[in-house]
Enzyme design. Structure first.
Site, PDB file in Angstrom:
ATOM      1  N   ASP A 124      50.661  37.779  35.632  1.00 32.92           N
ATOM      2  CA  ASP A 124      49.657  36.783  36.030  1.00 32.92           C
ATOM      3  C   ASP A 124      50.299  35.644  36.817  1.00 32.92           C
ATOM      4  O   ASP A 124      51.470  35.318  36.610  1.00 32.92           O
ATOM      5  CB  ASP A 124      48.956  36.245  34.769  1.00 32.92           C
ATOM      6  CG  ASP A 124      47.625  35.584  35.090  1.00 32.92           C
ATOM      7  OD1 ASP A 124      47.143  35.721  36.228  1.00 32.92           O
ATOM      8  OD2 ASP A 124      47.064  34.934  34.187  1.00 32.92           O
TER       9      ASP A 124
ATOM     10  N   TRP B 186      50.817  30.960  42.615  1.00 31.17           N
ATOM     11  CA  TRP B 186      52.082  30.984  43.374  1.00 31.17           C
ATOM     12  C   TRP B 186      51.780  30.809  44.865  1.00 31.17           C
ATOM     13  O   TRP B 186      52.449  30.046  45.565  1.00 31.17           O
ATOM     14  CB  TRP B 186      52.780  32.318  43.101  1.00 31.17           C
ATOM     15  CG  TRP B 186      54.133  32.481  43.700  1.00 31.17           C
ATOM     16  CD1 TRP B 186      55.342  32.166  43.128  1.00 31.17           C
ATOM     17  CD2 TRP B 186      54.437  33.045  44.998  1.00 31.17           C
ATOM     18  NE1 TRP B 186      56.369  32.489  43.977  1.00 31.17           N
ATOM     19  CE2 TRP B 186      55.841  33.038  45.135  1.00 31.17           C
ATOM     20  CE3 TRP B 186      53.669  33.546  46.042  1.00 31.17           C
ATOM     21  CZ2 TRP B 186      56.497  33.510  46.268  1.00 31.17           C
ATOM     22  CZ3 TRP B 186      54.315  34.024  47.179  1.00 31.17           C
ATOM     23  CH2 TRP B 186      55.711  34.000  47.290  1.00 31.17           C
TER      24      TRP B 186
ATOM     25  N   HIS C  33      49.943  38.179  45.932  1.00 28.76           N
ATOM     26  CA  HIS C  33      50.022  39.538  45.381  1.00 28.76           C
ATOM     27  C   HIS C  33      51.190  40.300  46.010  1.00 28.76           C
ATOM     28  O   HIS C  33      51.848  41.102  45.358  1.00 28.76           O
ATOM     29  CB  HIS C  33      48.707  40.285  45.604  1.00 28.76           C
ATOM     30  CG  HIS C  33      47.535  39.629  44.922  1.00 28.76           C
ATOM     31  ND1 HIS C  33      47.583  39.251  43.591  1.00 28.76           N
ATOM     32  CD2 HIS C  33      46.301  39.261  45.366  1.00 28.76           C
ATOM     33  CE1 HIS C  33      46.416  38.688  43.262  1.00 28.76           C
ATOM     34  NE2 HIS C  33      45.628  38.680  44.318  1.00 28.76           N
TER      35      HIS C  33
ATOM     36  N   SER D  70      42.510  44.521  36.397  1.00 31.20           N
ATOM     37  CA  SER D  70      41.607  44.744  35.270  1.00 31.20           C
ATOM     38  C   SER D  70      40.226  45.156  35.764  1.00 31.20           C
ATOM     39  O   SER D  70      39.880  44.970  36.931  1.00 31.20           O
ATOM     40  CB  SER D  70      41.498  43.472  34.424  1.00 31.20           C
ATOM     41  OG  SER D  70      40.741  42.486  35.107  1.00 31.20           O
TER      42      SER D  70
ATOM     43  N   ASN E 268      38.596  42.310  37.206  1.00 35.73           N
ATOM     44  CA  ASN E 268      39.078  41.912  38.532  1.00 35.73           C
ATOM     45  C   ASN E 268      38.242  42.510  39.673  1.00 35.73           C
ATOM     46  O   ASN E 268      38.289  42.019  40.803  1.00 35.73           O
ATOM     47  CB  ASN E 268      40.552  42.303  38.728  1.00 35.73           C
ATOM     48  CG  ASN E 268      41.537  41.516  37.879  1.00 35.73           C
ATOM     49  OD1 ASN E 268      42.607  42.013  37.512  1.00 35.73           O
ATOM     50  ND2 ASN E 268      41.212  40.265  37.540  1.00 35.73           N
ATOM     51  N   TRP E 269      37.426  43.544  39.379  1.00 32.76           N
ATOM     52  CA  TRP E 269      36.525  44.082  40.412  1.00 32.76           C
ATOM     53  C   TRP E 269      35.536  43.016  40.865  1.00 32.76           C
ATOM     54  O   TRP E 269      34.945  43.116  41.937  1.00 32.76           O
ATOM     55  CB  TRP E 269      35.746  45.304  39.894  1.00 32.76           C
ATOM     56  CG  TRP E 269      36.551  46.564  39.758  1.00 32.76           C
ATOM     57  CD1 TRP E 269      36.870  47.211  38.595  1.00 32.76           C
ATOM     58  CD2 TRP E 269      37.117  47.365  40.815  1.00 32.76           C
ATOM     59  NE1 TRP E 269      37.608  48.353  38.867  1.00 32.76           N
ATOM     60  CE2 TRP E 269      37.767  48.459  40.218  1.00 32.76           C
ATOM     61  CE3 TRP E 269      37.133  47.249  42.219  1.00 32.76           C
ATOM     62  CZ2 TRP E 269      38.441  49.443  40.959  1.00 32.76           C
ATOM     63  CZ3 TRP E 269      37.797  48.227  42.951  1.00 32.76           C
ATOM     64  CH2 TRP E 269      38.438  49.304  42.327  1.00 32.76           C
TER      65      TRP E 269
ATOM     66  N   ARG F  20      53.329  37.685  28.775  1.00 32.02           N
ATOM     67  CA  ARG F  20      52.345  37.232  29.760  1.00 32.02           C
ATOM     68  C   ARG F  20      52.974  36.111  30.561  1.00 32.02           C
ATOM     69  O   ARG F  20      53.509  35.160  29.994  1.00 32.02           O
ATOM     70  CB  ARG F  20      51.043  36.754  29.113  1.00 32.02           C
ATOM     71  CG  ARG F  20      50.033  36.317  30.193  1.00 32.02           C
ATOM     72  CD  ARG F  20      48.615  36.279  29.744  1.00 32.02           C
ATOM     73  NE  ARG F  20      47.744  36.037  30.900  1.00 32.02           N
ATOM     74  CZ  ARG F  20      46.454  36.328  30.946  1.00 32.02           C
ATOM     75  NH1 ARG F  20      45.887  36.873  29.904  1.00 32.02           N
ATOM     76  NH2 ARG F  20      45.748  36.081  32.020  1.00 32.02           N
TER      77      ARG F  20
ATOM     78  N   SER G 224      43.261  38.828  27.598  1.00 26.52           N
ATOM     79  CA  SER G 224      42.451  39.282  28.740  1.00 26.52           C
ATOM     80  C   SER G 224      42.151  40.787  28.720  1.00 26.52           C
ATOM     81  O   SER G 224      42.308  41.469  29.741  1.00 26.52           O
ATOM     82  CB  SER G 224      43.118  38.874  30.066  1.00 26.52           C
ATOM     83  OG  SER G 224      43.252  37.481  30.158  1.00 26.52           O
TER      84      SER G 224
HETATM   85  C1  IPE Z   1      44.740  39.526  33.679  1.00 22.29           C
HETATM   86  O1  IPE Z   1      44.845  38.471  34.578  1.00 22.29           O
HETATM   87  C2  IPE Z   1      44.683  40.823  34.422  1.00 22.29           C
HETATM   88  C3  IPE Z   1      45.897  41.198  35.136  1.00 22.29           C
HETATM   89  C4  IPE Z   1      47.046  40.574  35.112  1.00 22.29           C
HETATM   90  C5  IPE Z   1      45.792  42.389  35.920  1.00 22.29           C
HETATM   91  P1  IPE Z   1      43.558  37.638  35.027  1.00 22.29           P
HETATM   92  O2  IPE Z   1      44.052  36.545  35.918  1.00 22.29           O
HETATM   93  O3  IPE Z   1      42.543  38.544  35.585  1.00 22.29           O
HETATM   94  O4  IPE Z   1      43.028  37.087  33.628  1.00 22.29           O
HETATM   95  P2  IPE Z   1      42.190  35.786  33.277  1.00 22.29           P
HETATM   96  O5  IPE Z   1      40.969  35.814  34.111  1.00 22.29           O
HETATM   97  O6  IPE Z   1      43.057  34.620  33.577  1.00 22.29           O
HETATM   98  O7  IPE Z   1      41.943  35.918  31.800  1.00 22.29           O
HETATM   99  C1  IPE Z   2      47.600  38.334  38.721  1.00 22.91           C
HETATM  100  O1  IPE Z   2      47.555  37.148  39.445  1.00 22.91           O
HETATM  101  C2  IPE Z   2      47.202  39.529  39.549  1.00 22.91           C
HETATM  102  C3  IPE Z   2      45.878  40.082  39.235  1.00 22.91           C
HETATM  103  C4  IPE Z   2      45.140  39.721  38.240  1.00 22.91           C
HETATM  104  C5  IPE Z   2      45.377  41.122  40.110  1.00 22.91           C
HETATM  105  P1  IPE Z   2      46.206  36.350  39.667  1.00 22.91           P
HETATM  106  O2  IPE Z   2      45.583  36.829  40.943  1.00 22.91           O
HETATM  107  O3  IPE Z   2      45.343  36.411  38.471  1.00 22.91           O
HETATM  108  O4  IPE Z   2      46.773  34.872  39.880  1.00 22.91           O
HETATM  109  P2  IPE Z   2      46.169  33.519  39.314  1.00 22.91           P
HETATM  110  O5  IPE Z   2      45.952  33.693  37.842  1.00 22.91           O
HETATM  111  O6  IPE Z   2      44.896  33.277  40.046  1.00 22.91           O
HETATM  112  O7  IPE Z   2      47.217  32.500  39.619  1.00 22.91           O
HETATM  113 MG    MG Z   3      45.222  35.270  36.815  1.00 17.54          MG
END
Ligand code: IPE
Ligand code: IPE
Ligand code: MG
Length: 250
Positions: free
Chosen positions: A28, A33, A45, A73, A76-77, A196, A204
């Site tokens: 995460d 970043w 990413h 996740s 994430n969709w 994490r 999550s």
């Molecule tokens: C959890 O991160 C899922 C992945 C790292 C793939 P998220 O950024 O989606 O989780 P929340 O929304 O902060 O709980």
């Molecule tokens: C984790 O980073 C990658 C995925 C969940 C796909 P994030 O995209 O959740 O990054 P933050 O949490 O917004 O910083």
């Molecule tokens: Mg995140």
């Protein structure tokens, strides 16, 4: 490349205690970043992809048997379409770039999740790397894509219901093993250590069943900055834990 600091930590953890057999990571902080650098999120990413490479190598060197990485996740969709498509392209690019090297390193790659939601080219790449590396035994890399733990448990319940309805299983035979054996992780030991990154203190919807007695490690480091050194620090911390599993120490 292993830096001197990481090499020292690796030497230390080798004598310090048992290396966790199964390390799981919620990767995460890519977006934060990127924001810190005034970059668009997809570049975060991309930075995260480099971290995956380093952590995979570090885990092999430490002797980890199973490395589980939460990459995308089910929730994430619901991110903006542009970000989702950037992530799908990065998945294809990662496989394209890394498949041969992972194969040479002896890594067996498995993608776990509801893969039928992937775009056809991403799905094809996923199937290709799984087939190419299926025979490898040095380390297993579980990449969780389009994964949600509640969906996984719901699927297990449905499979059990189907077996009961068809007379292959009686209700009395539905035990913990019946559930475990119907999860995507059926052939893996439970994670010993769950890391994490980015300081968030939540699960999550990742491996809810499997982490019942897993040791948790929250790192403040954002995923693109996470590397061997941070992995080894987490393992050293794990080695100091007293895992009681509800019992009283002897
Ligand atoms: C959890 O991160 C899922 C992945 C790292 C793939 P998220 O950024 O989606 O989780 P929340 O929304 O902060 O709980
Ligand atoms: C984790 O980073 C990658 C995925 C969940 C796909 P994030 O995209 O959740 O990054 P933050 O949490 O917004 O910083
Ligand atoms: Mg995140």
């Amino acid at each position: 490349m292993t830096s001197p600091a990481a090499a020292d930590l690796l030497a230390k953890l080798r004598v310090h205690g048992a290396v966790p057999r199964h390390v799981a990571i919620i990767m995460d902080g890519n977006g934060r970043w990127a924001r810190e650098r005034m970059l668009p999120r997809p570049l975060g990413h991309r930075g995260g992809m480099k971290a995956v490479r380093e952590v995979v190598e570090g885990a092999i060197e430490a002797g980890v048997e199973v490395l589980s990485l939460f990459a995308f996740s089910q929730e994430n969709w619901q991110r903006p379409a542009g970000e989702v498509s950037a992530l799908m392209s990065l998945l294809e690019e990662y496989i394209q770039k890394e498949a041969d090297e992972l194969d040479e390193q002896g890594v067996q790659v498995r993608m776990l999740g509801e893969l039928d939601r992937l775009t056809p080219p991403a799905l094809k790449a996923v199937e290709r790397v799984m087939a190419q590396t299926a025979h490898n035994t040095k380390m297993r890399l579980n990449l969780f894509i389009s994964y949600g733990s509640r969906a996984e448990l719901t699927r297990a319940a449905r499979l059990i219901a189907e077996d009961v309805a068809a007379g292959r299983l009686t209700p009395g035979q539905v035990d913990e093993a019946a559930i475990t054996s119907r999860l995507f992780t059926a052939d893996c030991p439970d994670p010993d250590l769950l890391i994490r990154t980015s300081g968030e203190q939540r699960i999550s919807n990742f491996l809810l069943w499997q982490v019942a007695y897993t040791e948790l490690f929250i790192s403040a480091v954002l995923w693109p900055d996470f590397g061997r050194r941070e992995l080894y620090e987490a393992i050293l911390d794990y080695q100091n834990r007293d895992r009681r599993f509800g019992r009283v120490p002897a």
